[in-house]
Design an enzyme around this catalytic site. Sequence first.
Site, PDB file in Angstrom:
ATOM      1  N   ASP A   8      -6.070  -7.461   3.584  1.00  0.00           N
ATOM      2  CA  ASP A   8      -7.085  -6.796   2.980  1.00  0.00           C
ATOM      3  C   ASP A   8      -8.003  -7.795   2.496  1.00  0.00           C
ATOM      4  OD1 ASP A   8      -8.866  -4.686   1.988  1.00  0.00           O
ATOM      5  OD2 ASP A   8      -7.802  -4.818   0.108  1.00  0.00           O
ATOM      6  N   TYR A  63       0.785  -1.128   0.035  1.00  0.00           N
ATOM      7  CA  TYR A  63      -0.081  -0.026  -0.034  1.00  0.00           C
ATOM      8  C   TYR A  63       0.690   1.477   0.055  1.00  0.00           C
ATOM      9  CZ  TYR A  63      -4.513  -1.891   0.702  1.00  0.00           C
ATOM     10  OH  TYR A  63      -5.866  -2.502   0.455  1.00  0.00           O
ATOM     11  N   ASP A  90     -11.811  -9.969   3.797  1.00  0.00           N
ATOM     12  CA  ASP A  90     -12.948  -9.940   3.079  1.00  0.00           C
ATOM     13  C   ASP A  90     -13.479 -11.343   2.698  1.00  0.00           C
ATOM     14  OD1 ASP A  90     -12.865  -7.081   2.750  1.00  0.00           O
ATOM     15  OD2 ASP A  90     -13.743  -7.139   0.800  1.00  0.00           O
ATOM     16  N   LYS A 129       4.139 -15.387   1.409  1.00  0.00           N
ATOM     17  CA  LYS A 129       4.248 -15.874   0.033  1.00  0.00           C
ATOM     18  C   LYS A 129       5.745 -16.123  -0.164  1.00  0.00           C
ATOM     19  CE  LYS A 129       3.065 -17.185  -4.086  1.00  0.00           C
ATOM     20  NZ  LYS A 129       2.486 -18.545  -4.139  1.00  0.00           N
ATOM     21  N   ASP A 167      -1.598 -18.419  -0.655  1.00  0.00           N
ATOM     22  CA  ASP A 167      -2.902 -18.830  -1.798  1.00  0.00           C
ATOM     23  C   ASP A 167      -3.354 -20.046  -1.026  1.00  0.00           C
ATOM     24  OD1 ASP A 167      -0.324 -20.258  -1.883  1.00  0.00           O
ATOM     25  OD2 ASP A 167      -0.125 -20.301  -3.711  1.00  0.00           O
TER      26      ASP A 167
HETATM   27  C1  IPM Z   1     -10.267  -1.783   3.963  1.00  0.00           C
HETATM   28  C2  IPM Z   1     -10.760  -1.154   2.605  1.00  0.00           C
HETATM   29  C3  IPM Z   1      -9.523  -0.131   2.570  1.00  0.00           C
HETATM   30  C4  IPM Z   1      -8.402  -0.901   2.437  1.00  0.00           C
HETATM   31  C5  IPM Z   1      -9.761   0.654   1.181  1.00  0.00           C
HETATM   32  C6  IPM Z   1     -11.343   1.361   1.476  1.00  0.00           C
HETATM   33  C7  IPM Z   1      -8.685   1.529   1.055  1.00  0.00           C
HETATM   34  O1  IPM Z   1     -10.837  -2.117   1.570  1.00  0.00           O
HETATM   35  O2  IPM Z   1     -10.461  -1.192   5.119  1.00  0.00           O
HETATM   36  O3  IPM Z   1     -10.056  -3.204   3.931  1.00  0.00           O
HETATM   37  O4  IPM Z   1      -7.857  -1.373   1.256  1.00  0.00           O
HETATM   38  O5  IPM Z   1      -7.648  -1.151   3.478  1.00  0.00           O
HETATM   39 MG    MG Z   2     -10.544  -3.950   2.310  1.00  0.00          MG
END
Ligand code: IPM
Ligand code: MG
Length: 366
Positions: free
Chosen positions: A246, A140, A250, A190, A222
Amino acid sequence: MATLNILVLPGDGIGVEVTGAAQQVLDAVAKRFKHKVRYASDIIGGAAIDQFGTPLRNETIKAAKRADAVLFGAVGGPKWDNAPVRPEAAIIGIRKALGLYANIRPVKVIAGMEDSSPVKNDRIRGADIIILRELTGGLYYGKPKRRWQTASGRKGVDTMVYSEKEIDRIVRVGFELARGRRKKLTSVDKANVLESSRLWRQVAEEAHKDYPDVALDHQLVDSCSMLLISNPTRFDVMVMENTFGDILSDEASVLAASLGMLPSASLAGLPRHEKGKRAKVRGIYEPIHGTAPDIAGQGKANPIGAILSAAFMLRYSFGLEREARSIEAAVNRALADGLRTGDIAAGGATVSTDRMTQGIVDRLGE
Ligand code: IPM
Ligand code: MG
Protein backbone atom coordinates in the site's frame (compact mmCIF):
# COMPACT_ATOMS: atom_id res chain seq x y z
CA MET A 1 -16.65 -12.19 -30.66
CA ALA A 2 -16.81 -12.20 -26.90
CA THR A 3 -19.53 -11.04 -24.54
CA LEU A 4 -18.07 -9.19 -21.61
CA ASN A 5 -20.23 -9.09 -18.48
CA ILE A 6 -18.86 -6.28 -16.39
CA LEU A 7 -20.03 -5.04 -13.01
CA VAL A 8 -19.30 -1.33 -12.57
CA LEU A 9 -18.87 -0.06 -9.02
CA PRO A 10 -18.17 3.68 -9.38
CA GLY A 11 -18.15 4.43 -5.62
CA ASP A 12 -17.66 8.04 -4.52
CA GLY A 13 -16.13 11.30 -5.68
CA ILE A 14 -14.16 11.13 -8.91
CA GLY A 15 -14.72 7.35 -8.95
CA VAL A 16 -17.96 8.12 -10.78
CA GLU A 17 -16.30 10.27 -13.47
CA VAL A 18 -13.35 7.99 -14.14
CA THR A 19 -15.35 4.75 -14.37
CA GLY A 20 -17.66 6.55 -16.81
CA ALA A 21 -14.61 7.46 -18.89
CA ALA A 22 -13.31 3.88 -18.82
CA GLN A 23 -16.72 2.61 -19.99
CA GLN A 24 -16.64 4.99 -22.95
CA VAL A 25 -13.28 3.59 -23.97
CA LEU A 26 -14.41 -0.02 -23.43
CA ASP A 27 -17.48 0.62 -25.59
CA ALA A 28 -15.35 2.06 -28.38
CA VAL A 29 -12.90 -0.86 -28.25
CA ALA A 30 -15.77 -3.38 -28.19
CA LYS A 31 -17.24 -1.75 -31.28
CA ARG A 32 -13.94 -1.81 -33.16
CA PHE A 33 -13.15 -5.41 -32.31
CA LYS A 34 -16.79 -6.57 -32.51
CA HIS A 35 -17.32 -7.64 -28.92
CA LYS A 36 -20.42 -7.15 -26.85
CA VAL A 37 -20.25 -5.45 -23.46
CA ARG A 38 -23.01 -5.89 -20.90
CA TYR A 39 -22.82 -3.69 -17.84
CA ALA A 40 -24.46 -4.07 -14.49
CA SER A 41 -23.78 -1.47 -11.83
CA ASP A 42 -24.18 -1.08 -8.10
CA ILE A 43 -23.70 1.42 -5.34
CA ILE A 44 -20.75 0.97 -2.97
CA GLY A 45 -18.77 2.90 -0.37
CA GLY A 46 -20.04 6.20 1.04
CA ALA A 47 -22.89 6.26 -1.46
CA ALA A 48 -24.06 2.88 -0.12
CA ILE A 49 -23.80 4.12 3.47
CA ASP A 50 -26.11 7.00 2.52
CA GLN A 51 -28.60 4.79 0.74
CA PHE A 52 -28.48 1.47 2.60
CA GLY A 53 -26.63 2.21 5.86
CA THR A 54 -23.71 -0.07 4.94
CA PRO A 55 -20.74 0.41 2.56
CA LEU A 56 -20.90 -3.11 1.09
CA ARG A 57 -24.06 -5.19 0.72
CA ASN A 58 -24.18 -8.95 0.17
CA GLU A 59 -26.04 -8.28 -3.08
CA THR A 60 -22.98 -6.44 -4.34
CA ILE A 61 -20.68 -9.35 -3.52
CA LYS A 62 -23.06 -11.72 -5.30
CA ALA A 63 -23.22 -9.47 -8.36
CA ALA A 64 -19.40 -9.31 -8.40
CA LYS A 65 -19.21 -13.11 -8.32
CA ARG A 66 -21.71 -13.35 -11.19
CA ALA A 67 -19.82 -10.88 -13.38
CA ASP A 68 -16.79 -11.77 -15.50
CA ALA A 69 -14.92 -8.78 -14.08
CA VAL A 70 -15.45 -5.71 -11.93
CA LEU A 71 -14.57 -2.14 -12.85
CA PHE A 72 -14.12 -0.20 -9.63
CA GLY A 73 -13.78 3.56 -9.08
CA ALA A 74 -12.86 4.69 -5.57
CA VAL A 75 -14.54 4.96 -2.17
CA GLY A 76 -14.37 7.39 0.74
CA GLY A 77 -14.60 11.07 1.56
CA PRO A 78 -14.67 13.48 4.51
CA LYS A 79 -18.45 13.17 4.75
CA TRP A 80 -18.10 9.63 6.16
CA ASP A 81 -14.99 10.15 8.32
CA ASN A 82 -17.00 9.55 11.47
CA ALA A 83 -19.32 6.88 10.13
CA PRO A 84 -19.38 3.76 12.37
CA VAL A 85 -18.23 1.71 9.38
CA ARG A 86 -16.14 3.69 6.90
CA PRO A 87 -16.56 3.50 3.10
CA GLU A 88 -13.08 1.95 2.80
CA ALA A 89 -14.45 -1.17 4.50
CA ALA A 90 -16.21 -1.88 1.19
CA ILE A 91 -13.06 -2.35 -0.86
CA ILE A 92 -11.32 -4.26 1.94
CA GLY A 93 -14.39 -6.52 2.26
CA ILE A 94 -14.91 -7.20 -1.43
CA ARG A 95 -11.24 -8.06 -2.03
CA LYS A 96 -11.44 -10.69 0.69
CA ALA A 97 -14.87 -11.99 -0.36
CA LEU A 98 -13.63 -12.59 -3.90
CA GLY A 99 -10.27 -14.01 -2.79
CA LEU A 100 -8.30 -11.42 -4.78
CA TYR A 101 -4.91 -11.93 -3.19
CA ALA A 102 -2.72 -10.63 -6.01
CA ASN A 103 -2.69 -6.90 -6.62
CA ILE A 104 -0.70 -5.84 -9.66
CA ARG A 105 0.33 -2.17 -9.71
CA PRO A 106 2.56 -1.24 -12.63
CA VAL A 107 4.54 1.97 -12.47
CA LYS A 108 5.96 3.00 -15.81
CA VAL A 109 7.59 6.28 -16.68
CA ILE A 110 6.24 7.13 -20.12
CA ALA A 111 8.89 8.67 -22.38
CA GLY A 112 8.33 12.41 -22.63
CA MET A 113 6.43 12.59 -19.32
CA GLU A 114 9.53 12.82 -17.11
CA ASP A 115 9.01 16.54 -16.46
CA SER A 116 5.69 15.87 -14.78
CA SER A 117 7.43 13.98 -11.98
CA PRO A 118 9.04 15.89 -9.10
CA VAL A 119 11.96 13.43 -9.21
CA LYS A 120 14.97 14.33 -11.40
CA ASN A 121 14.64 13.18 -15.02
CA ASP A 122 17.89 11.22 -15.14
CA ARG A 123 16.84 9.15 -12.13
CA ILE A 124 13.47 8.04 -13.45
CA ARG A 125 13.98 7.79 -17.20
CA GLY A 126 13.06 4.29 -18.36
CA ALA A 127 11.76 3.12 -14.97
CA ASP A 128 9.32 0.25 -15.46
CA ILE A 129 8.27 -1.56 -12.29
CA ILE A 130 5.48 -3.86 -11.23
CA ILE A 131 4.58 -3.65 -7.59
CA LEU A 132 2.87 -6.88 -6.64
CA ARG A 133 1.02 -6.37 -3.39
CA GLU A 134 -0.39 -9.22 -1.31
CA LEU A 135 -4.00 -8.14 -0.88
CA THR A 136 -5.99 -10.43 1.41
CA GLY A 137 -3.69 -10.99 4.38
CA GLY A 138 -1.20 -9.32 6.68
CA LEU A 139 -1.83 -6.28 8.83
CA TYR A 140 -5.12 -5.42 7.09
CA TYR A 141 -6.92 -8.60 8.09
CA GLY A 142 -4.95 -10.23 10.93
CA LYS A 143 -6.70 -10.87 14.25
CA PRO A 144 -6.75 -9.57 16.95
CA LYS A 145 -7.72 -6.21 15.52
CA ARG A 146 -9.47 -3.90 17.93
CA ARG A 147 -9.44 -0.90 20.25
CA TRP A 148 -10.29 -1.08 23.93
CA GLN A 149 -10.22 0.76 27.23
CA THR A 150 -7.86 -0.24 30.04
CA ALA A 151 -7.39 1.20 33.53
CA SER A 152 -4.27 3.01 32.30
CA GLY A 153 -5.75 4.35 29.06
CA ARG A 154 -6.88 3.15 25.63
CA LYS A 155 -5.11 0.49 23.61
CA GLY A 156 -5.30 -0.63 19.99
CA VAL A 157 -3.94 -3.65 18.19
CA ASP A 158 -3.53 -4.89 14.61
CA THR A 159 -1.87 -8.16 13.75
CA MET A 160 0.53 -8.96 10.94
CA VAL A 161 0.14 -12.65 10.30
CA TYR A 162 0.95 -14.74 7.22
CA SER A 163 0.71 -18.44 6.49
CA GLU A 164 3.24 -20.23 4.38
CA LYS A 165 0.53 -20.85 1.75
CA GLU A 166 -0.39 -17.18 1.49
CA ILE A 167 3.24 -16.22 0.98
CA ASP A 168 3.98 -19.01 -1.46
CA ARG A 169 1.10 -18.23 -3.84
CA ILE A 170 1.88 -14.51 -4.05
CA VAL A 171 5.64 -14.90 -4.53
CA ARG A 172 4.93 -17.42 -7.30
CA VAL A 173 2.79 -14.82 -9.07
CA GLY A 174 5.82 -12.54 -8.72
CA PHE A 175 8.15 -15.11 -10.29
CA GLU A 176 5.69 -15.69 -13.15
CA LEU A 177 5.36 -11.97 -13.85
CA ALA A 178 9.14 -11.50 -13.73
CA ARG A 179 9.58 -14.41 -16.12
CA GLY A 180 7.55 -12.53 -18.74
CA ARG A 181 9.68 -9.38 -18.23
CA ARG A 182 13.29 -8.73 -17.22
CA LYS A 183 13.51 -11.79 -14.94
CA LYS A 184 14.24 -9.94 -11.70
CA LEU A 185 12.13 -10.32 -8.58
CA THR A 186 12.71 -8.21 -5.50
CA SER A 187 11.02 -9.47 -2.36
CA VAL A 188 10.44 -6.70 0.17
CA ASP A 189 10.19 -7.42 3.90
CA LYS A 190 11.34 -6.32 7.34
CA ALA A 191 13.14 -9.54 8.18
CA ASN A 192 15.59 -7.79 10.53
CA VAL A 193 12.70 -7.23 12.95
CA LEU A 194 9.49 -9.07 12.07
CA GLU A 195 8.86 -12.82 12.39
CA SER A 196 6.27 -12.79 9.61
CA SER A 197 8.95 -11.25 7.38
CA ARG A 198 11.48 -13.93 8.31
CA LEU A 199 8.97 -16.56 7.20
CA TRP A 200 8.24 -14.53 4.05
CA ARG A 201 11.94 -14.53 3.12
CA GLN A 202 12.29 -18.27 3.74
CA VAL A 203 9.23 -19.16 1.68
CA ALA A 204 10.37 -16.86 -1.16
CA GLU A 205 13.76 -18.63 -1.20
CA GLU A 206 12.05 -22.04 -1.29
CA ALA A 207 9.76 -21.06 -4.17
CA HIS A 208 12.77 -19.65 -6.03
CA LYS A 209 14.00 -23.22 -6.59
CA ASP A 210 11.21 -23.61 -9.16
CA TYR A 211 12.27 -20.42 -10.99
CA PRO A 212 16.04 -20.69 -11.48
CA ASP A 213 15.79 -18.41 -14.54
CA VAL A 214 14.60 -15.49 -12.39
CA ALA A 215 17.03 -13.56 -10.15
CA LEU A 216 15.65 -13.07 -6.64
CA ASP A 217 16.87 -10.44 -4.22
CA HIS A 218 15.58 -9.30 -0.84
CA GLN A 219 15.23 -5.73 0.33
CA LEU A 220 14.26 -4.34 3.71
CA VAL A 221 11.23 -2.13 3.28
CA ASP A 222 12.76 1.00 4.83
CA SER A 223 15.88 1.17 2.66
CA CYS A 224 13.83 -0.07 -0.28
CA SER A 225 11.59 2.99 -0.02
CA MET A 226 14.72 5.08 -0.48
CA LEU A 227 16.02 3.05 -3.45
CA LEU A 228 12.66 3.39 -5.14
CA ILE A 229 13.29 7.12 -5.51
CA SER A 230 17.08 7.21 -5.79
CA ASN A 231 17.49 4.29 -8.21
CA PRO A 232 14.11 3.11 -9.55
CA THR A 233 15.50 1.57 -12.74
CA ARG A 234 17.16 -1.21 -10.72
CA PHE A 235 13.74 -2.79 -10.07
CA ASP A 236 11.63 -5.06 -12.26
CA VAL A 237 8.94 -6.92 -10.25
CA MET A 238 8.66 -6.24 -6.51
CA VAL A 239 6.53 -8.47 -4.27
CA MET A 240 5.49 -7.59 -0.74
CA GLU A 241 3.10 -7.75 2.19
CA ASN A 242 -0.23 -5.90 2.02
CA THR A 243 0.65 -2.77 4.03
CA PHE A 244 4.17 -2.44 2.61
CA GLY A 245 2.59 -2.62 -0.86
CA ASP A 246 0.00 0.00 0.00
CA ILE A 247 2.73 2.42 1.05
CA LEU A 248 5.38 1.69 -1.59
CA SER A 249 2.88 1.81 -4.46
CA ASP A 250 1.80 5.35 -3.57
CA GLU A 251 5.45 6.32 -3.25
CA ALA A 252 6.33 4.75 -6.62
CA SER A 253 3.44 6.54 -8.31
CA VAL A 254 5.40 9.78 -7.93
CA LEU A 255 7.84 8.46 -10.53
CA ALA A 256 5.04 8.22 -13.08
CA ALA A 257 3.96 11.84 -12.80
CA SER A 258 0.69 11.32 -10.96
CA LEU A 259 -1.39 8.88 -8.97
CA GLY A 260 -4.07 9.57 -11.58
CA MET A 261 -2.12 7.69 -14.26
CA LEU A 262 -1.87 4.32 -12.61
CA PRO A 263 -4.10 1.28 -13.07
CA SER A 264 -4.31 -1.86 -11.00
CA ALA A 265 -5.63 -5.38 -11.22
CA SER A 266 -6.62 -7.42 -8.18
CA LEU A 267 -6.75 -11.07 -9.10
CA ALA A 268 -7.36 -14.48 -7.63
CA GLY A 269 -4.14 -15.68 -9.24
CA LEU A 270 -2.66 -15.30 -12.69
CA PRO A 271 -4.86 -16.36 -15.59
CA ARG A 272 -3.67 -19.03 -17.94
CA HIS A 273 -5.10 -18.26 -21.32
CA GLU A 274 -5.45 -21.46 -23.22
CA LYS A 275 -5.98 -21.06 -26.90
CA GLY A 276 -9.54 -20.17 -27.77
CA LYS A 277 -10.69 -20.36 -24.17
CA ARG A 278 -11.57 -17.50 -21.94
CA ALA A 279 -9.71 -17.51 -18.64
CA LYS A 280 -11.94 -17.56 -15.60
CA VAL A 281 -9.94 -15.52 -13.18
CA ARG A 282 -11.90 -13.16 -11.02
CA GLY A 283 -10.65 -9.63 -10.97
CA ILE A 284 -11.36 -6.14 -9.78
CA TYR A 285 -9.81 -3.44 -11.91
CA GLU A 286 -9.37 0.00 -10.40
CA PRO A 287 -7.20 3.07 -10.62
CA ILE A 288 -4.95 3.33 -7.57
CA HIS A 289 -6.04 6.89 -6.79
CA GLY A 290 -8.74 7.82 -4.29
CA THR A 291 -11.95 9.84 -4.53
CA ALA A 292 -10.28 13.30 -4.65
CA PRO A 293 -13.22 15.11 -2.99
CA ASP A 294 -11.56 18.49 -3.71
CA ILE A 295 -12.06 18.12 -7.47
CA ALA A 296 -15.01 15.69 -7.60
CA GLY A 297 -17.78 16.55 -10.05
CA GLN A 298 -15.75 19.29 -11.76
CA GLY A 299 -14.55 17.38 -14.81
CA LYS A 300 -10.92 17.77 -13.75
CA ALA A 301 -10.06 14.18 -12.86
CA ASN A 302 -7.42 12.28 -14.83
CA PRO A 303 -9.26 9.28 -16.35
CA ILE A 304 -6.08 7.49 -17.49
CA GLY A 305 -5.70 5.30 -14.38
CA ALA A 306 -9.25 3.99 -14.85
CA ILE A 307 -8.87 3.65 -18.63
CA LEU A 308 -5.64 1.67 -18.27
CA SER A 309 -7.42 -0.47 -15.66
CA ALA A 310 -9.98 -1.31 -18.34
CA ALA A 311 -7.08 -2.36 -20.60
CA PHE A 312 -5.84 -4.60 -17.77
CA MET A 313 -9.30 -6.11 -17.53
CA LEU A 314 -9.29 -7.00 -21.21
CA ARG A 315 -5.87 -8.58 -20.83
CA TYR A 316 -6.22 -10.51 -17.56
CA SER A 317 -9.91 -11.40 -17.31
CA PHE A 318 -10.68 -11.81 -21.00
CA GLY A 319 -7.35 -12.67 -22.61
CA LEU A 320 -7.91 -9.90 -25.18
CA GLU A 321 -4.32 -8.79 -25.58
CA ARG A 322 -4.73 -6.90 -28.86
CA GLU A 323 -7.64 -4.92 -27.49
CA ALA A 324 -5.70 -4.12 -24.31
CA ARG A 325 -2.74 -2.90 -26.35
CA SER A 326 -4.92 -0.70 -28.53
CA ILE A 327 -6.04 1.17 -25.41
CA GLU A 328 -2.50 1.49 -24.07
CA ALA A 329 -1.27 2.76 -27.43
CA ALA A 330 -4.10 5.31 -27.64
CA VAL A 331 -3.24 6.61 -24.17
CA ASN A 332 0.40 6.99 -25.17
CA ARG A 333 -0.59 8.85 -28.35
CA ALA A 334 -2.91 11.20 -26.50
CA LEU A 335 -0.09 12.01 -24.09
CA ALA A 336 2.46 12.35 -26.90
CA ASP A 337 0.07 14.82 -28.57
CA GLY A 338 0.19 16.92 -25.42
CA LEU A 339 -3.21 16.23 -23.86
CA ARG A 340 -2.86 16.88 -20.13
CA THR A 341 -5.30 16.90 -17.24
CA GLY A 342 -4.42 19.26 -14.37
CA ASP A 343 -2.47 16.69 -12.35
CA ILE A 344 0.07 16.11 -15.13
CA ALA A 345 0.12 19.55 -16.80
CA ALA A 346 3.13 20.87 -14.84
CA GLY A 347 1.75 24.39 -15.19
CA GLY A 348 0.87 24.08 -18.91
CA ALA A 349 -2.52 23.95 -20.68
CA THR A 350 -5.04 21.45 -19.34
CA VAL A 351 -8.00 19.51 -20.76
CA SER A 352 -11.08 18.20 -18.97
CA THR A 353 -11.80 14.57 -18.11
CA ASP A 354 -14.17 14.38 -21.11
CA ARG A 355 -11.68 15.88 -23.57
CA MET A 356 -8.96 13.51 -22.41
CA THR A 357 -11.32 10.54 -22.73
CA GLN A 358 -12.51 11.60 -26.17
CA GLY A 359 -8.89 12.20 -27.19
CA ILE A 360 -8.08 8.60 -26.26
CA VAL A 361 -11.19 7.21 -28.00
CA ASP A 362 -10.25 9.16 -31.15
CA ARG A 363 -6.79 7.61 -31.17
CA LEU A 364 -7.90 3.99 -30.72
CA GLY A 365 -7.83 3.26 -34.41
CA GLU A 366 -4.57 4.93 -35.28
C1 IPM B 1 -5.44 1.32 -1.93
C2 IPM B 1 -6.17 2.16 -0.94
C3 IPM B 1 -6.99 1.25 -0.03
C4 IPM B 1 -6.02 0.36 0.70
C5 IPM B 1 -7.90 2.01 0.94
C6 IPM B 1 -8.88 2.90 0.23
C7 IPM B 1 -8.62 1.08 1.88
O1 IPM B 1 -5.31 2.96 -0.22
O2 IPM B 1 -6.09 0.59 -2.70
O3 IPM B 1 -4.21 1.41 -1.97
O4 IPM B 1 -5.46 0.75 1.74
O5 IPM B 1 -5.81 -0.74 0.23
MG1 MG C 1 -3.32 2.90 -0.93
